[in-house]
Design an enzyme around this catalytic site. Structure first.
Site, mmCIF file in Angstrom:
data_model
loop_
_atom_site.group_PDB
_atom_site.id
_atom_site.type_symbol
_atom_site.label_atom_id
_atom_site.label_comp_id
_atom_site.label_asym_id
_atom_site.label_seq_id
_atom_site.Cartn_x
_atom_site.Cartn_y
_atom_site.Cartn_z
ATOM 1 N N SER A 119 19.364 20.093 -49.565
ATOM 2 C CA SER A 119 19.179 19.109 -48.496
ATOM 3 C C SER A 119 18.400 17.898 -48.987
ATOM 4 O O SER A 119 17.530 18.011 -49.849
ATOM 5 C CB SER A 119 18.408 19.764 -47.338
ATOM 6 O OG SER A 119 17.983 18.782 -46.427
ATOM 7 N N TYR A 177 10.855 23.925 -44.242
ATOM 8 C CA TYR A 177 12.317 23.946 -44.461
ATOM 9 C C TYR A 177 12.654 23.288 -45.796
ATOM 10 O O TYR A 177 13.319 23.879 -46.651
ATOM 11 C CB TYR A 177 13.035 23.223 -43.324
ATOM 12 C CG TYR A 177 14.462 22.897 -43.669
ATOM 13 C CD1 TYR A 177 14.838 21.595 -43.978
ATOM 14 C CD2 TYR A 177 15.420 23.895 -43.725
ATOM 15 C CE1 TYR A 177 16.147 21.299 -44.333
ATOM 16 C CE2 TYR A 177 16.732 23.601 -44.074
ATOM 17 C CZ TYR A 177 17.079 22.304 -44.378
ATOM 18 O OH TYR A 177 18.368 22.008 -44.736
ATOM 19 N N LYS A 197 14.248 24.892 -49.501
ATOM 20 C CA LYS A 197 15.402 24.358 -50.235
ATOM 21 C C LYS A 197 15.006 24.058 -51.680
ATOM 22 O O LYS A 197 15.725 24.380 -52.632
ATOM 23 C CB LYS A 197 15.937 23.088 -49.563
ATOM 24 C CG LYS A 197 16.644 23.337 -48.242
ATOM 25 C CD LYS A 197 17.873 24.219 -48.424
ATOM 26 C CE LYS A 197 18.632 24.418 -47.128
ATOM 27 N NZ LYS A 197 19.798 25.312 -47.284
ATOM 28 N N ASN A 250 18.530 20.202 -31.947
ATOM 29 C CA ASN A 250 17.453 19.488 -32.651
ATOM 30 C C ASN A 250 17.955 18.139 -33.150
ATOM 31 O O ASN A 250 17.223 17.179 -33.240
ATOM 32 C CB ASN A 250 17.003 20.276 -33.899
ATOM 33 C CG ASN A 250 16.192 21.506 -33.523
ATOM 34 O OD1 ASN A 250 15.146 21.377 -32.927
ATOM 35 N ND2 ASN A 250 16.702 22.681 -33.846
ATOM 36 N N GLY A 297 6.841 14.275 -38.500
ATOM 37 C CA GLY A 297 7.610 14.728 -39.672
ATOM 38 C C GLY A 297 8.787 13.833 -39.993
ATOM 39 O O GLY A 297 9.339 13.892 -41.087
HETATM 40 C C1 WQD Z 1 18.280 11.891 -37.110
HETATM 41 C C2 WQD Z 1 17.615 10.661 -36.477
HETATM 42 C C3 WQD Z 1 15.512 11.177 -35.441
HETATM 43 C C4 WQD Z 1 17.202 13.749 -32.294
HETATM 44 C C5 WQD Z 1 17.700 16.935 -40.184
HETATM 45 C C6 WQD Z 1 17.165 17.834 -41.234
HETATM 46 C C7 WQD Z 1 17.964 17.681 -42.501
HETATM 47 C C8 WQD Z 1 19.430 17.841 -42.228
HETATM 48 C C9 WQD Z 1 19.899 16.947 -41.100
HETATM 49 C C10 WQD Z 1 20.032 20.057 -42.938
HETATM 50 C C11 WQD Z 1 16.106 10.614 -36.730
HETATM 51 C C12 WQD Z 1 16.530 10.727 -34.400
HETATM 52 C C13 WQD Z 1 17.056 12.923 -33.398
HETATM 53 C C14 WQD Z 1 16.926 13.236 -30.997
HETATM 54 C C15 WQD Z 1 16.371 11.111 -31.976
HETATM 55 N N1 WQD Z 1 19.728 19.199 -41.938
HETATM 56 N N2 WQD Z 1 16.647 11.628 -33.236
HETATM 57 N N3 WQD Z 1 16.516 11.927 -30.895
HETATM 58 O O1 WQD Z 1 15.779 14.846 -38.985
HETATM 59 O O2 WQD Z 1 17.314 13.195 -40.212
HETATM 60 O O3 WQD Z 1 17.537 15.625 -40.618
HETATM 61 O O4 WQD Z 1 19.065 17.211 -39.967
HETATM 62 O O5 WQD Z 1 20.087 19.862 -44.099
HETATM 63 O O6 WQD Z 1 17.511 18.684 -43.378
HETATM 64 O O7 WQD Z 1 15.849 17.423 -41.493
HETATM 65 O O8 WQD Z 1 18.268 14.718 -38.453
HETATM 66 O O9 WQD Z 1 19.565 14.502 -36.398
HETATM 67 O O10 WQD Z 1 17.218 15.470 -36.244
HETATM 68 O O11 WQD Z 1 17.521 13.028 -36.705
HETATM 69 O O12 WQD Z 1 15.996 9.924 -31.842
HETATM 70 O O13 WQD Z 1 17.040 13.931 -29.934
HETATM 71 O O14 WQD Z 1 17.776 10.735 -35.067
HETATM 72 O O15 WQD Z 1 14.232 10.608 -35.150
HETATM 73 O O16 WQD Z 1 15.738 9.240 -36.868
HETATM 74 P P1 WQD Z 1 17.111 14.514 -39.561
HETATM 75 P P2 WQD Z 1 18.160 14.497 -36.881
#
Ligand code: WQD
Length: 321
Positions: free
Chosen positions: A104, A128, A132, A176, A276
């Site tokens: 990741s 997490y 990885k 999430n 985070g």
């Molecule tokens: C994307 C953007 C949030 C939800 C995670 C894991 C990573 C990978 C992909 C496995 C960010 C914003 C999100 C919401 C929002 N998974 N957001 N409202 O955190 O980039 O990565 O998923 O490998 O390991 O860390 O993905 O989709 O959670 O967030 O505003 O309800 O959307 O702040 O900018 P992220 P995400």
């Protein structure tokens, strides 16, 4: 399967359903062997290797929610590390020496600059990401000490769905990730999207990520298998590639792209930042192109179109069956 591999699936269904495999059969006309096991169950995993001559393993069995890993770190270490060590041990006992590992982009943490290349410093910021990294380290060491051939694929942000609308993302509970949450607002399952932070140093203040279509991601795995298929050497090797598009999109840009396909507004409110989160990251995917002949082909519009087709055809995900 469409690249003519015979596929065996071992999954504990902790965040998936076997219905997806029935849909895969509709798409491919082929049946994957399926074992509902936890790969930490060494006896059960050994039985799978007893039943089938296995050429290579694609290892993507792991927990993957950053926030959950901060709340339940031991669960993440036990699940992601124990599972990997048992898998690699069973592989070695059956002389199966080819593995493609789902890593990741979270191993890069908050990069000093973007785009990110594979030689960037690794700065894990949560349990997490650390799991990885640790599995990557295991494979770096095992390939130095054996003839194991490993390809580590660092996923950026996989989204989208198969264009048949038959298989797609159906997370258990409250999503999430951004994309399934937007899709559930559109289908009327969620009232409003919270945009986590509008004051980042980015194009419009919201977080920027490298969203990659899940089908492009899947094709990257086929290319990774091909990359190590022909190399029968005594000395192991460990190859690492970013799987991203090389383009960043902000949360607002994703919402706008989805609204264009959806044909209506998505209800959202900008709220405080999520702990985070990093402001901006996206890949330089050049190495995967040079060494595997792989490049993401689908656009953000394709990702939105395919996501909406899946969600509108399956308002309750796989539970509609
Ligand atoms: C994307 C953007 C949030 C939800 C995670 C894991 C990573 C990978 C992909 C496995 C960010 C914003 C999100 C919401 C929002 N998974 N957001 N409202 O955190 O980039 O990565 O998923 O490998 O390991 O860390 O993905 O989709 O959670 O967030 O505003 O309800 O959307 O702040 O900018 P992220 P995400």
């Amino acid at each position: 399967m469409q690249a003519d591999y015979d596929v065996i699936v071992a999954d504990n269904l902790s965040n998936s359903v076997d219905t997806a495999l029935e849909r895969v059969k509709e798409i491919t006309g082929k049946t994957a062997f399926f074992y509902q096991i936890d790969i930490r169950d060494k006896a059960a995993l050994t039985e799978v290797f007893n039943q089938h001559p296995i050429d290579a393993v694609i290892h993507m069995a792991g927990l993957k929610a950053v926030g959950e890993s901060c709340a339940e770190p031991l669960m993440y270490y036990q699940n992601n590390l124990d599972a990997s060590m048992i898998l690699f041990e069973v592989m070695q006992s059956f002389s199966v020496n080819k593995v493609v590992f789902s890593s990741s982009a979270t191993v890069y943490g908050d990069p000093d600059t973007v785009p990110i290349t594979e030689d960037f410093p690794l700065r894990m910021m949560n349990p997490y990401g650390r799991t990885k990294y640790m599995v990557e380290e295991m494979l770096r060491d095992i390939t130095l000490a054996s003839n194991m051939q490993a390809v580590l694929l660092r996923y950026f942000n996989p989204i989208g769905a198969h264009d048949s609308g038959l298989i797609g993302e159906d997370p258990h509970g409250i999503p999430n990730n951004l994309m399934p949450y937007i899709a559930q607002v559109a289908i009327g399952q969620r009232e409003k999207l919270s945009v986590f932070g509008g004051d980042y140093p980015t194009v419009d203040g919201t977080g920027v990520r490298d969203y990659i279509h899940v089908v492009d991601l899947a094709k990257g795995h086929v290319k990774a298998l091909e990359r190590i298929a022909e190399t029968e050497t005594k000395q192991g090797q460990c190859l690492t590639y970013n799987l991203g598009t090389g383009r960043g999109s902000s949360v607002i840009e994703v919402i706008n792209a989805f609204e264009k396909v959806y044909g209506d507004k998505i209800n959202y409110e900008i709220v405080e930042r999520r702990p985070g989160d990093v402001p901006e990251y996206f890949a330089n995917p050049q190495l995967a192109n040079e060494e595997m002949g792989w490049r993401a082909e689908k656009s953000l519009d394709d990702m939105m179109t395919d996501t909406w087709r899946w969600q509108s055809q399956n308002p309750n995900g796989y539970k509609d069956d």
